[in-house]
Design a protein around this motif. Structure first.
Motif, PDB file in Angstrom:
ATOM      1  N   VAL A 113       0.848  -1.191   0.000  1.00  0.00           N
ATOM      2  CA  VAL A 113       0.000   0.000   0.000  1.00  0.00           C
ATOM      3  C   VAL A 113       0.882   1.238   0.000  1.00  0.00           C
ATOM      4  O   VAL A 113       2.078   1.173   0.324  1.00  0.00           O
ATOM      5  CB  VAL A 113      -0.941   0.020   1.222  1.00  0.00           C
ATOM      6  N   GLU A 114       0.283   2.363  -0.375  1.00  0.00           N
ATOM      7  CA  GLU A 114       1.031   3.612  -0.450  1.00  0.00           C
ATOM      8  C   GLU A 114       0.517   4.604   0.580  1.00  0.00           C
ATOM      9  O   GLU A 114      -0.616   4.502   1.063  1.00  0.00           O
ATOM     10  CB  GLU A 114       0.915   4.207  -1.862  1.00  0.00           C
ATOM     11  N   PHE A 115       1.363   5.577   0.918  1.00  0.00           N
ATOM     12  CA  PHE A 115       0.955   6.627   1.843  1.00  0.00           C
ATOM     13  C   PHE A 115       0.087   7.649   1.123  1.00  0.00           C
ATOM     14  O   PHE A 115       0.324   7.987  -0.043  1.00  0.00           O
ATOM     15  CB  PHE A 115       2.186   7.345   2.416  1.00  0.00           C
ATOM     16  N   GLY A 116      -0.928   8.140   1.832  1.00  0.00           N
ATOM     17  CA  GLY A 116      -1.753   9.218   1.333  1.00  0.00           C
ATOM     18  C   GLY A 116      -1.383  10.525   2.011  1.00  0.00           C
ATOM     19  O   GLY A 116      -0.485  10.585   2.859  1.00  0.00           O
ATOM     20  N   ASP A 117      -2.077  11.573   1.639  1.00  0.00           N
ATOM     21  CA  ASP A 117      -1.835  12.903   2.202  1.00  0.00           C
ATOM     22  C   ASP A 117      -2.698  13.074   3.449  1.00  0.00           C
ATOM     23  O   ASP A 117      -3.910  13.265   3.354  1.00  0.00           O
ATOM     24  CB  ASP A 117      -2.176  13.976   1.163  1.00  0.00           C
ATOM     25  N   SER A 118      -2.048  13.014   4.623  1.00  0.00           N
ATOM     26  CA  SER A 118      -2.811  13.142   5.870  1.00  0.00           C
ATOM     27  C   SER A 118      -3.295  14.564   6.107  1.00  0.00           C
ATOM     28  O   SER A 118      -4.071  14.804   7.037  1.00  0.00           O
ATOM     29  CB  SER A 118      -1.964  12.685   7.057  1.00  0.00           C
ATOM     30  N   ASN A 119      -2.862  15.489   5.283  1.00  0.00           N
ATOM     31  CA  ASN A 119      -3.357  16.864   5.384  1.00  0.00           C
ATOM     32  C   ASN A 119      -4.405  17.187   4.332  1.00  0.00           C
ATOM     33  O   ASN A 119      -4.872  18.318   4.243  1.00  0.00           O
ATOM     34  CB  ASN A 119      -2.195  17.863   5.251  1.00  0.00           C
ATOM     35  N   GLY A 120      -4.761  16.200   3.525  1.00  0.00           N
ATOM     36  CA  GLY A 120      -5.666  16.460   2.416  1.00  0.00           C
ATOM     37  C   GLY A 120      -7.037  15.846   2.605  1.00  0.00           C
ATOM     38  O   GLY A 120      -7.422  15.394   3.691  1.00  0.00           O
ATOM     39  N   VAL A 121      -7.798  15.826   1.516  1.00  0.00           N
ATOM     40  CA  VAL A 121      -9.127  15.217   1.513  1.00  0.00           C
ATOM     41  C   VAL A 121      -8.976  13.734   1.831  1.00  0.00           C
ATOM     42  O   VAL A 121      -8.098  13.059   1.309  1.00  0.00           O
ATOM     43  CB  VAL A 121      -9.809  15.409   0.138  1.00  0.00           C
ATOM     44  N   GLY A 122      -9.831  13.241   2.701  1.00  0.00           N
ATOM     45  CA  GLY A 122      -9.741  11.853   3.126  1.00  0.00           C
ATOM     46  C   GLY A 122      -9.218  11.708   4.531  1.00  0.00           C
ATOM     47  O   GLY A 122      -9.341  10.637   5.137  1.00  0.00           O
ATOM     48  N   ALA A 123      -8.646  12.781   5.068  1.00  0.00           N
ATOM     49  CA  ALA A 123      -8.139  12.745   6.447  1.00  0.00           C
ATOM     50  C   ALA A 123      -8.561  13.997   7.198  1.00  0.00           C
ATOM     51  O   ALA A 123      -7.908  14.400   8.149  1.00  0.00           O
ATOM     52  CB  ALA A 123      -6.623  12.586   6.455  1.00  0.00           C
ATOM     53  N   ARG A 124      -9.649  14.604   6.741  1.00  0.00           N
ATOM     54  CA  ARG A 124     -10.187  15.770   7.430  1.00  0.00           C
ATOM     55  C   ARG A 124     -11.040  15.311   8.607  1.00  0.00           C
ATOM     56  O   ARG A 124     -11.492  14.168   8.654  1.00  0.00           O
ATOM     57  CB  ARG A 124     -11.037  16.605   6.478  1.00  0.00           C
ATOM     58  N   VAL A 125     -11.257  16.201   9.549  1.00  0.00           N
ATOM     59  CA  VAL A 125     -12.149  15.882  10.654  1.00  0.00           C
ATOM     60  C   VAL A 125     -13.522  15.551  10.087  1.00  0.00           C
ATOM     61  O   VAL A 125     -14.102  16.335   9.324  1.00  0.00           O
ATOM     62  CB  VAL A 125     -12.237  17.054  11.654  1.00  0.00           C
ATOM     63  N   GLY A 126     -14.025  14.373  10.418  1.00  0.00           N
ATOM     64  CA  GLY A 126     -15.309  13.919   9.901  1.00  0.00           C
ATOM     65  C   GLY A 126     -15.204  12.936   8.757  1.00  0.00           C
ATOM     66  O   GLY A 126     -16.196  12.281   8.421  1.00  0.00           O
ATOM     67  N   ASP A 127     -14.020  12.788   8.139  1.00  0.00           N
ATOM     68  CA  ASP A 127     -13.852  11.827   7.045  1.00  0.00           C
ATOM     69  C   ASP A 127     -13.812  10.399   7.589  1.00  0.00           C
ATOM     70  O   ASP A 127     -13.298  10.144   8.682  1.00  0.00           O
ATOM     71  CB  ASP A 127     -12.560  12.101   6.272  1.00  0.00           C
ATOM     72  N   TRP A 128     -14.356   9.458   6.767  1.00  0.00           N
ATOM     73  CA  TRP A 128     -14.321   8.050   7.136  1.00  0.00           C
ATOM     74  C   TRP A 128     -12.894   7.518   7.058  1.00  0.00           C
ATOM     75  O   TRP A 128     -12.131   7.860   6.140  1.00  0.00           O
ATOM     76  CB  TRP A 128     -15.193   7.231   6.195  1.00  0.00           C
ATOM     77  N   VAL A 129     -12.523   6.651   7.999  1.00  0.00           N
ATOM     78  CA  VAL A 129     -11.238   5.958   7.973  1.00  0.00           C
ATOM     79  C   VAL A 129     -11.453   4.516   8.415  1.00  0.00           C
ATOM     80  O   VAL A 129     -12.441   4.203   9.086  1.00  0.00           O
ATOM     81  CB  VAL A 129     -10.184   6.629   8.887  1.00  0.00           C
ATOM     82  N   MET A 130     -10.511   3.654   8.057  1.00  0.00           N
ATOM     83  CA  MET A 130     -10.604   2.237   8.409  1.00  0.00           C
ATOM     84  C   MET A 130      -9.266   1.776   8.985  1.00  0.00           C
ATOM     85  O   MET A 130      -8.206   2.039   8.407  1.00  0.00           O
ATOM     86  CB  MET A 130     -10.961   1.398   7.176  1.00  0.00           C
ATOM     87  N   ALA A 131      -9.316   1.105  10.129  1.00  0.00           N
ATOM     88  CA  ALA A 131      -8.117   0.577  10.778  1.00  0.00           C
ATOM     89  C   ALA A 131      -8.042  -0.921  10.574  1.00  0.00           C
ATOM     90  O   ALA A 131      -9.064  -1.618  10.573  1.00  0.00           O
ATOM     91  CB  ALA A 131      -8.135   0.901  12.270  1.00  0.00           C
ATOM     92  N   MET A 132      -6.825  -1.436  10.396  1.00  0.00           N
ATOM     93  CA  MET A 132      -6.625  -2.876  10.264  1.00  0.00           C
ATOM     94  C   MET A 132      -5.478  -3.293  11.159  1.00  0.00           C
ATOM     95  O   MET A 132      -4.551  -2.530  11.410  1.00  0.00           O
ATOM     96  CB  MET A 132      -6.338  -3.274   8.810  1.00  0.00           C
ATOM     97  N   GLY A 133      -5.539  -4.549  11.650  1.00  0.00           N
ATOM     98  CA  GLY A 133      -4.463  -5.031  12.491  1.00  0.00           C
ATOM     99  C   GLY A 133      -4.815  -6.334  13.184  1.00  0.00           C
ATOM    100  O   GLY A 133      -5.688  -7.086  12.740  1.00  0.00           O
ATOM    101  N   ASN A 134      -4.139  -6.556  14.305  1.00  0.00           N
ATOM    102  CA  ASN A 134      -4.198  -7.824  15.024  1.00  0.00           C
ATOM    103  C   ASN A 134      -4.601  -7.561  16.476  1.00  0.00           C
ATOM    104  O   ASN A 134      -3.815  -7.794  17.395  1.00  0.00           O
ATOM    105  CB  ASN A 134      -2.812  -8.486  14.941  1.00  0.00           C
ATOM    106  N   PRO A 135      -5.820  -7.058  16.727  1.00  0.00           N
ATOM    107  CA  PRO A 135      -6.181  -6.673  18.091  1.00  0.00           C
ATOM    108  C   PRO A 135      -6.259  -7.860  19.041  1.00  0.00           C
ATOM    109  O   PRO A 135      -6.925  -8.848  18.755  1.00  0.00           O
ATOM    110  CB  PRO A 135      -7.558  -6.008  17.909  1.00  0.00           C
ATOM    111  N   LEU A 136      -5.552  -7.734  20.176  1.00  0.00           N
ATOM    112  CA  LEU A 136      -5.580  -8.753  21.223  1.00  0.00           C
ATOM    113  C   LEU A 136      -5.236 -10.141  20.695  1.00  0.00           C
ATOM    114  O   LEU A 136      -5.674 -11.156  21.230  1.00  0.00           O
ATOM    115  CB  LEU A 136      -6.952  -8.770  21.901  1.00  0.00           C
TER     116      LEU A 136
END
Length: 516
Positions: free
Chosen positions: A186-209
């Protein structure tokens, strides 16, 4: 007693939770009032545009996005040798028949070193096997194993990883695995741009617990959060994040990584919807340096700075609002070579306005070592354009700012003003307070009801400048006070040194008293 919320990294052992891990899901329920009835099989671009904005902005499902990025997300298992622990003296008497029993409990059978395991997450950023995770996930590990999401073309077993480099300042680490086929990444996106504004949807992935590959979704709750680090720029999210998610990616809806899940705020170690992911704008720069050099190489300006507070504004000529970074000290280095002075206010850096010291530190740290950077500096009420050639923080800072000794207890009394009892530097005071040879006025007592006490001044502090001019006598300080009063100022800017470390502060002139 009410529990206090704490910020903890997600590999913290305090995240041991009982019971099953909770998972999150996004449900658009037809039974809930106020929700539009949408059939995904019949929805077209035209009908989607006709939906109310609150519904049209919601993804109907995260399934396609999860399927797209899952092959690039990895589980990380680390193993560490824990040194043998010795039994505290006095718990079991020497020679007691219970001595061997308690030693086995403390050290393990035979008192041998033990193996300890930890879990975390990460993500692949290149086809040749570079992986990003948190530093605290792999710190101190002897062995690092990478487990890939099951699927066609994926490694069928865990792969060993080697450590490329770490940056504890941002809690980022880069690993490398070897595989005979290109890996999905995967590639890095712009955390200061559209898609990372307050209120934008995001999805987390990982290995919880340790439950294995898991997806949670939420929105960006806040931006530019600071926890404890110099370069902090965290995205706050309410996507469920738990122990084991550390180092995993936070995706925008385009499948780009806009953050690295690092910590949560929680009173009990579990997710309460306040998670923090280090922004990709910080992470990408660190990762590039770790890949190229195996270490970070941050720019260094060579100054001590502090924020301009509102009560300082009237004491600094030419400043109308609390902004910029106020220089408190300029040792030998880039800033001194450029002609910067204590008392200068840096208003802009490389053409970007400086709001405060935290912003300036980040901008300088992200700059290339050896780069020549234009500055806009306020000095004596006038703005001046200057240029500075940056050094390297990792190698130059410790030399320029060596650790100083602690200051001792107060000394004898002297002249009184601004709620302070002051005395010129004398050999006796130098010995009493372990001062250096720098001239100035030593604070020997502080009126507890004064503004000086409220600002934290204590006996042993050394005043070297007042009104951005050097002072060595009580008469000189009195003259600075009189000048400030005549100019209509309500406060006086002082440069105070404690343990050799300088700091500006503004004292209210209402505390002014005549000198003896």
């Amino acid at each position: 007693m009410r529990s206090q919320a704490k910020v903890l990294t997600l590999a913290d052992p305090r995240y041991m939770l009982s019971g099953l891990a909770l998972t999150t899901a996004l449900i658009l329920s037809q039974s809930l009032p106020g929700f539009a009835q949408v059939n995904p099989e019949t929805t077209t671009a035209e009908t989607t545009q006709a939906l109310p904005g609150a519904v049209a902005g919601r993804p109907l499902t995260f399934a396609d996005l999860a399927a797209q990025v899952s092959p690039s997300v990895v589980n990380i298992t680390t193993s560490t040798t824990v040194a043998e622990r010795t039994m505290p003296q006095g718990i079991v008497p020497e020679g007691s028949p219970f001595e061997d029993f308690f030693n086995d409990l403390e050290n393990g059978p035979g008192g041998q070193p033990r193996r300890s395991s930890a879990l975390g997450s990460g993500f692949v950023i290149s086809a040749d096997g570079y992986i990003v995770t948190n530093n605290h996930v792999i710190e101190g590990a002897d062995e690092i194993e990478i487990e890939f999401f099951p699927g066609d073309g994926q490694p069928a077993a865990q792969l060993p990883a080697t450590l490329v480099g770490t940056d504890p300042n941002t809690d980022i680490a880069v690993l490398k695995v070897e595989y005979d086929s290109p890996l999905q990444f995967v590639e890095f996106g712009d955390s200061n741009g559209v898609g990372a504004r307050v209120g934008d949807w995001v999805m987390a992935m990982g290995n919880p617990l340790g439950q294995g590959f898991s997806v949670s979704a939420g929105i960006v709750s806040a931006r530019n959060r600071a926890l404890s680090g110099t370069y902090d720029d965290y995205i706050q999210t309410d996507a469920a994040i738990n122990r084991g998610n550390s180092g995993g990616p936070l995706f925008n809806m385009d499948g780009e990584v806009v953050g690295v899940n690092t910590a949560i705020l929680s009173p009990n170690g579990g997710s309460i919807g306040i998670g923090f992911a280090m922004s990709s704008q910080v992470v990408k720069n660190v990762v590039d340096q770790l890949q190229e050099f195996g270490e970070t190489r941050r720019g260094w300006l060579g100054v001590r700075i502090q924020d301009v507070t509102p009560d300082m504004v009237s004491a600094i000529d030419g400043l109308d609002t609390a902004r910029g970074a106020l220089i408190t000290d300029v040792p030998a280095g880039p800033a001194e070579d450029a002609g910067l002075l204590a008392g200068d206010v840096i208003l802009s850096y490389d053409g970007t306005d400086v709001a405060d010291t935290r912003e300036l530190v980040r901008m300088v740290g992200n700059s290339t070592v050896g780069a020549t950077i234009p500055l806009q500096v306020l000095r004596g009420g006038e703005e001046t354009a200057m240029e500075v050639t940056l050094g390297r923080r990792e190698t130059d800072e410790a030399t320029a700012f060596p650790a100083s000794e602690e200051a001792p207890e107060p000394a004898d009394a002297g002249a009184e003003m601004l709620g302070l009892t002051l005395s010129p530097v004398t050999p006796e005071l130098v010995e009493e307070f372990s001062l250096d040879d720098r001239p100035g006025l030593v604070i020997t007592d502080v009126d507890p009801a004064s503004d000086a006490a409220g600002k934290g001044l204590t006996p042993g502090d050394l005043i070297t400048d007042a009104g951005q001019q050097a002072v060595t006598t009580v008469e000189e300080l009195q003259a600075r006070i009189d000048n400030a009063v005549e100019a209509g100022q309500t406060s006086l800017l002082l440069l105070v040194r404690r343990d050799g470390n300088p700091r500006f502060l503004a004292l209210a002139l209402e505390d002014k008293t005549d000198s003896e």
